[in-house]
Design an enzyme around this catalytic site. Structure first.
Site, mmCIF file in Angstrom:
data_model
loop_
_atom_site.group_PDB
_atom_site.id
_atom_site.type_symbol
_atom_site.label_atom_id
_atom_site.label_comp_id
_atom_site.label_asym_id
_atom_site.label_seq_id
_atom_site.Cartn_x
_atom_site.Cartn_y
_atom_site.Cartn_z
ATOM 1 C CD GLU A 143 44.912 46.855 36.438
ATOM 2 O OE1 GLU A 143 44.787 45.666 36.779
ATOM 3 O OE2 GLU A 143 45.785 47.263 35.657
ATOM 4 C CG ASP A 159 52.061 48.629 35.236
ATOM 5 O OD1 ASP A 159 52.904 48.246 34.416
ATOM 6 O OD2 ASP A 159 50.856 48.385 35.124
#
Length: 390
Positions: A143, A159
């Site tokens: 990210e 996740d």
């Protein structure tokens, strides 16, 4: 870091940065050096996707860093344009450019990822859903946010834990910082430790039909899909609630504001927080495991100055199991983390296998700066290194 629910739409991604200064020092794109040290022979496919910080449109960037907005989606979702960039072969490096976005850099081995567009935006891979078309593909993502204030780039396990990689940045002064590398043998050690952990944690490991491990789901996804018992944190949560029925939990959420403190006491099923004047500023129902692991629902953390900072502190304390041993939170000393049997063993196992101990194993793993993040206000270059599996 958002925990993407099955079939959820990419509406927005977390922006790590502060508001941009009036005068930008960061160029429109910066180089990203991709290095393939995986030892795998399959082709690598790379994707830069996210939300434009200029106009809020969702889209992808090509290898030159040019942003392309997604076309309209449909019901049912329709295939997205092929946004893949050929990655470097094993033992090779390749440099692409990334633009000012809040988004993700995906990479996959062997097969391209399947992205679709719904009327609300991009449907991202959600491999906790057994029917997701990306379920048997080996992939992962980083990210990042690049804006006028600089680059924030992290490796994430919020996740899932999957294909190993590290991130880095060359700073304006020429020095380099990196994070995300596993210890030697750490990739398989994570799966082996989860399988050996009593209480259902083995259910987080996803494999191909031949038994090859692909990833471990985060415990939040595990609870939501039944792969991990929903009661896995009940004992610890109940003990915390009992303790603060008769004692006070003091939260000092801002390291640079030691005078800003809130005081929590439990009454019935609710923990009420008061300020120094004794006024109730926010309250929390007793959370469940899903709320703890996801730092959401009963531990929701809005982007405000009171509830959000208290919630993120509680979330870190629950996941790291420090709330019973220290009534003054946050507890930022890693030596005290994960010592109770009722803890986030996924986060414990991952942090223990990281070369520098840093990871983003749950949403607020940055409390106390234990996250795997690199940042610079005027970066010369970013790095993403695909690491060995063995």
């Amino acid at each position: 870091m958002s925990a993407t629910a099955a079939g959820a739409l990419l509406v927005s991604l977390l922006t790590f940065a502060a508001p941009a200064p009036a005068q930008a020092a960061v160029p429109a794109t910066i180089p990203l050096k991709l290095t393939n040290n995986s030892g795998r022979s399959e082709p690598v496919h790379v994707y830069t996707i996210g939300t434009s910080l200029t106009d809020g449109r969702q889209g992808w960037a090509d290898a030159n860093g040019t942003f392309h907005a997604w076309p309209a989606g449909g019901i049912p979702p329709v295939p997205a344009p092929d946004a893949s960039i050929p990655g470097p072969a094993a033992g090779q490096s390749k440099t692409i450019r990334i633009p000012k976005l809040s988004g993700r850099i995906y990479f996959s081995y062997g097969q391209k990822l399947v992205f679709k567009l719904a009327t609300g935006g991009l449907v991202q891979p959600a491999v906790q859903n057994p029917s997701d078309p990306n379920r048997d593909i080996q992939f992962n993502w980083s990210e990042y946010t690049l804006n006028d204030s600089g680059l924030w780039l992290n490796s994430t396990q919020v996740d899932m834990f999957s294909a190993p990689y590290a991130v880095g940045v060359q700073r304006a002064d020429g020095s380099t910082a990196n994070t995300g590398h596993l210890k030697p043998g750490g990739y398989h050690a994570v799966f082996n430790a989860l399988r050996a952990q009593p209480g259902g944690w083995a259910g987080l490991v996803q494999t191909r039909s031949d038994g090859t491990p692909l990833r471990a789901l985060s415990p939040g996804h595990g609870v939501q899909t039944g792969a991990l018992p929903a009661s896995v944190m009940d004992g610890y949560i109940n003990r915390v609630w009992q303790k603060y029925t008769t004692q006070t939990l003091t939260v000092t959420p801002f390291a640079d504001q030691p005078g800003t403190r809130y005081f929590g006491r439990v009454s019935g099923n609710v923990m009420h927080f008061t300020n120094g004047a004794g006024a109730v500023v926010t309250s929390f129902q007793k959370p469940d495991a899903d709320s703890v692991f996801g730092c959401h629902r009963l531990l929701d953390a809005p982007n405000d100055a009171v509830r959000g900072p208290i919630s993120r502190t509680l979330c870190a304390g629950f996941n790291r199991s420090t709330l019973l041993v220290n009534p003054n939170q946050p507890d930022t000393s890693a030596a005290a983390f994960y010592q109770d049997a009722g803890t986030n063993h996924y986060a414990r196992i991952i942090h223990d296998r990281m070369a520098d101990g840093k990871a983003y194993a749950f949403a607020f793993d940055d409390v106390g700066h234990h996250e795997s993040l690199v940042h610079d206000g005027n970066p010369r270059q970013a790095y993403l290194t695909l690491d060995p599996f063995s």
